[in-house]
Scaffold this motif. Structure first.
Motif, PDB file in Angstrom:
ATOM      1  N   GLN A 137       1.114  -0.801  -0.281  1.00  0.00           N
ATOM      2  CA  GLN A 137       0.217   0.079   0.279  1.00  0.00           C
ATOM      3  C   GLN A 137       1.102   1.268   0.277  1.00  0.00           C
ATOM      4  N   ARG A 138       0.581   2.941  -0.390  1.00  0.00           N
ATOM      5  CA  ARG A 138       0.909   3.395  -0.409  1.00  0.00           C
ATOM      6  C   ARG A 138       1.602   4.071   1.007  1.00  0.00           C
ATOM      7  N   SER A 139       2.390   4.948   1.019  1.00  0.00           N
ATOM      8  CA  SER A 139       3.373   5.272   2.450  1.00  0.00           C
ATOM      9  C   SER A 139       3.059   6.886   1.671  1.00  0.00           C
ATOM     10  N   GLY A 140       3.513   7.667   2.526  1.00  0.00           N
ATOM     11  CA  GLY A 140       4.091   9.528   2.781  1.00  0.00           C
ATOM     12  C   GLY A 140       4.970   8.937   2.071  1.00  0.00           C
ATOM     13  N   ALA A 141       5.457   7.871   2.007  1.00  0.00           N
ATOM     14  CA  ALA A 141       7.126   7.826   1.226  1.00  0.00           C
ATOM     15  C   ALA A 141       7.528   7.269   0.058  1.00  0.00           C
ATOM     16  N   THR A 142       5.858   6.935  -0.176  1.00  0.00           N
ATOM     17  CA  THR A 142       5.950   6.487  -1.550  1.00  0.00           C
ATOM     18  C   THR A 142       6.403   7.392  -2.994  1.00  0.00           C
ATOM     19  N   PRO A 143       6.941   7.734  -4.061  1.00  0.00           N
ATOM     20  CA  PRO A 143       7.671   8.474  -4.906  1.00  0.00           C
ATOM     21  C   PRO A 143       6.089   9.160  -5.749  1.00  0.00           C
ATOM     22  N   THR A 149      -0.667  -1.075  -4.723  1.00  0.00           N
ATOM     23  CA  THR A 149      -2.623  -1.920  -4.655  1.00  0.00           C
ATOM     24  C   THR A 149      -2.946  -0.239  -3.819  1.00  0.00           C
ATOM     25  N   THR A 150      -2.998   0.718  -3.641  1.00  0.00           N
ATOM     26  CA  THR A 150      -4.236   1.343  -3.131  1.00  0.00           C
ATOM     27  C   THR A 150      -3.648   2.999  -3.615  1.00  0.00           C
ATOM     28  N   SER A 151      -3.357   3.066  -4.916  1.00  0.00           N
ATOM     29  CA  SER A 151      -2.918   4.226  -5.539  1.00  0.00           C
ATOM     30  C   SER A 151      -2.243   3.480  -6.960  1.00  0.00           C
ATOM     31  N   PRO A 152      -3.122   2.347  -7.289  1.00  0.00           N
ATOM     32  CA  PRO A 152      -2.867   1.781  -8.959  1.00  0.00           C
ATOM     33  C   PRO A 152      -3.036   2.637  -9.821  1.00  0.00           C
ATOM     34  N   VAL A 153      -2.300   2.243 -11.306  1.00  0.00           N
ATOM     35  CA  VAL A 153      -2.111   3.044 -12.280  1.00  0.00           C
ATOM     36  C   VAL A 153      -3.495   3.138 -13.134  1.00  0.00           C
ATOM     37  N   GLY A 154      -4.073   4.050 -13.432  1.00  0.00           N
ATOM     38  CA  GLY A 154      -5.299   4.071 -14.002  1.00  0.00           C
ATOM     39  C   GLY A 154      -6.701   4.852 -13.464  1.00  0.00           C
ATOM     40  N   LYS A 155      -7.272   4.831 -14.027  1.00  0.00           N
ATOM     41  CA  LYS A 155      -8.881   5.854 -13.466  1.00  0.00           C
ATOM     42  C   LYS A 155      -9.858   4.468 -11.721  1.00  0.00           C
ATOM     43  N   ILE A 156     -10.401   4.663 -11.440  1.00  0.00           N
ATOM     44  CA  ILE A 156     -11.263   4.992 -10.602  1.00  0.00           C
ATOM     45  C   ILE A 156     -12.170   5.668 -10.303  1.00  0.00           C
ATOM     46  N   GLY A 157     -13.229   5.040 -10.999  1.00  0.00           N
ATOM     47  CA  GLY A 157     -14.214   6.282 -11.153  1.00  0.00           C
ATOM     48  C   GLY A 157     -14.176   6.958 -12.258  1.00  0.00           C
ATOM     49  N   GLU A 264      16.800   5.322 -16.192  1.00  0.00           N
ATOM     50  CA  GLU A 264      18.002   4.553 -16.127  1.00  0.00           C
ATOM     51  C   GLU A 264      17.050   3.097 -14.430  1.00  0.00           C
ATOM     52  N   TYR A 265      16.987   4.042 -13.559  1.00  0.00           N
ATOM     53  CA  TYR A 265      15.870   3.760 -12.357  1.00  0.00           C
ATOM     54  C   TYR A 265      15.411   3.544 -12.587  1.00  0.00           C
ATOM     55  N   LEU A 266      14.194   3.920 -12.673  1.00  0.00           N
ATOM     56  CA  LEU A 266      12.842   3.347 -12.888  1.00  0.00           C
ATOM     57  C   LEU A 266      12.600   2.482 -13.736  1.00  0.00           C
ATOM     58  N   ALA A 267      13.669   2.349 -14.737  1.00  0.00           N
ATOM     59  CA  ALA A 267      13.301   1.384 -16.142  1.00  0.00           C
ATOM     60  C   ALA A 267      13.113  -0.366 -15.426  1.00  0.00           C
ATOM     61  N   MET A 268      14.010  -0.318 -14.286  1.00  0.00           N
ATOM     62  CA  MET A 268      14.254  -1.461 -13.822  1.00  0.00           C
ATOM     63  C   MET A 268      12.700  -1.922 -12.912  1.00  0.00           C
ATOM     64  N   GLN A 269      12.048  -0.880 -12.507  1.00  0.00           N
ATOM     65  CA  GLN A 269      10.759  -1.693 -10.978  1.00  0.00           C
ATOM     66  C   GLN A 269       9.634  -1.336 -12.134  1.00  0.00           C
ATOM     67  N   ARG A 271       7.216  -0.839 -11.021  1.00  0.00           N
ATOM     68  CA  ARG A 271       6.112  -0.039 -10.491  1.00  0.00           C
ATOM     69  C   ARG A 271       6.381   1.149 -11.115  1.00  0.00           C
ATOM     70  N   PHE A 272       7.202   1.286 -12.390  1.00  0.00           N
ATOM     71  CA  PHE A 272       6.919   2.263 -12.994  1.00  0.00           C
ATOM     72  C   PHE A 272       6.545   2.451 -13.812  1.00  0.00           C
ATOM     73  N   ARG A 273       6.754   1.145 -13.993  1.00  0.00           N
ATOM     74  CA  ARG A 273       6.918   0.790 -15.815  1.00  0.00           C
ATOM     75  C   ARG A 273       5.327   1.974 -16.945  1.00  0.00           C
ATOM     76  N   HIS A 274       4.381   2.202 -16.182  1.00  0.00           N
ATOM     77  CA  HIS A 274       3.668   3.107 -16.506  1.00  0.00           C
ATOM     78  C   HIS A 274       4.237   4.124 -17.299  1.00  0.00           C
ATOM     79  N   LEU A 275       4.429   4.203 -16.795  1.00  0.00           N
ATOM     80  CA  LEU A 275       5.613   5.526 -17.122  1.00  0.00           C
ATOM     81  C   LEU A 275       6.112   5.703 -18.471  1.00  0.00           C
ATOM     82  N   THR A 276       6.273   6.866 -19.630  1.00  0.00           N
ATOM     83  CA  THR A 276       6.729   7.093 -19.915  1.00  0.00           C
ATOM     84  C   THR A 276       7.178   8.613 -20.630  1.00  0.00           C
ATOM     85  N   ASP A 277       7.840   8.774 -21.641  1.00  0.00           N
ATOM     86  CA  ASP A 277       8.254   9.918 -22.696  1.00  0.00           C
ATOM     87  C   ASP A 277       6.961  11.037 -22.757  1.00  0.00           C
ATOM     88  N   ASN A 278       5.846   9.835 -23.439  1.00  0.00           N
ATOM     89  CA  ASN A 278       5.283  10.809 -24.264  1.00  0.00           C
ATOM     90  C   ASN A 278       3.802  11.752 -23.413  1.00  0.00           C
TER      91      ASN A 278
END
Length: 302
Positions: A137-143, A149-157, A264-269, A271-278
């Motif tokens: 789950q997301r914490s105050g230290a989540t970047p 799981t509590t702040s997933p990619v995409g839209k809820i409602g 390069e750091y983000l690409a190994m994880q 949890r960041f795979r949805h991020l794109t330059d676009n």
């Protein structure tokens, strides 16, 4: 003070056997800190991943207290006061080991009060940037931009669920209390981390170390890559190594000659795979990293 590999004890203070995940960076960090602290130590461990690793599987060879999620700072305060009352405080290392959830969120009030009162202990936050022990789950230290799981990619409602805020900067928060020593650390730079532990334990007062601890499960990385990812965090300036004394004096401990791009750091994880330059999100993160580095260098030169 400095720490050399040849001077470290062969003895393992962290007993064999544990319940942690393969490649757990928090276990690696605990082993490093225990090498410096030795057996004349009392450890307080708040609820989290390490209470499984330490408290039930491979208990360390020193007194160990499993506290509730929210009160590690209060428990450490009581132990410090009791040792002083019994005239047994000298020579005993008191360490709190807690995750980011139990530090920046649930346990912050107790921690803030403990350091404000000036209790002597070293607080080490093993930061895996989320509540990993209970399901990522997301914490105050989540970047910014990380999926949980509590702040997933995409839209809820109708609302965008991706976290858009920057993580809480606990090192500066603790430095703002005016305590003698605060620092960042990484398992990828063990001698730097252990030197900081050594420095902190020698202080007659509160000290704080924020240890970035990649989580193979929650971050979506291969267990064998925990140290590699931790090293990239430093080499991209995503998680720079520095220390602050007296709440004011900044010192940068490592300056990457040619910092690698943060992607390069983000690409190994995963949890960041949805991020794109676009969508410009990688640029936002890179800009934030650059601004933070500029701030640190300006503080060091004051």
């Amino acid at each position: 003070m400095s720490v050399r590999m040849q001077d470290l004890p062969v003895e393992e203070v962290v007993a064999p056997g544990r319940g942690g995940c393969p490649g757990c960076a928090a276990v690696i960090g605990a082993r490093m800190a225990s090498k410096i602290a030795g057996q004349n130590t009392i450890m307080v461990n708040s609820t989290g991943c390490m209470c499984v690793n330490y408290g039930y599987a491979g208990a360390p060879l020193f007194p160990y207290v499993h506290s509730l999620f929210e009160n590690a700072g209060s428990v450490a305060s009581g132990i410090d006061a009791a040792l002083k009352a019994g005239k047994r405080r000298d020579g005993v290392n008191l360490i709190v080991l807690a995750g980011d959830g139990g530090t920046v969120d649930i346990g912050f009030q107790a921690l803030s009060g403990a350091v404000e009162r000036g209790h002597r202990f070293l607080y080490i936050c093993y930061d895996n940037e989320g509540y990993m022990n209970t399901g990522v789950q997301r914490s105050g230290a989540t970047p910014y931009g990380a999926s949980t799981t509590t702040s997933p990619v995409g839209k809820i409602g109708k609302g965008e669920s991706r976290p858009l805020s920057r993580k809480k900067d606990m090192v500066r928060v603790m430095a703002a209390h005016g305590i003698p020593y605060t620092a960042t650390a990484s398992i990828a730079y063990p001698l730097d981390f252990m030197r900081k532990v050594q420095t902190a334990l020698a202080i007659d007062g509160p000290s704080y170390i924020h240890l970035l601890s990649p989580c193979s499960n929650g971050w979506g990385i291969e267990p064998k890559d925990s140290v590699k990812v931790a090293r990239l965090a430093v080499q991209t300036n995503f998680a720079p190594l520095y220390e602050i004394t007296g709440g004011r004096q900044f010192k940068i401990n490592l300056r990457p000659v040619n910092p690698k791009p943060v992607k390069e750091y983000l690409a190994m994880q995963k949890r960041f795979r949805h991020l794109t330059d676009n969508h410009g999100e990688l640029d936002i993160i890179q800009q934030a990293v650059a601004e933070n580095w500029q701030y640190l260098t300006s503080c060091e030169n004051v």
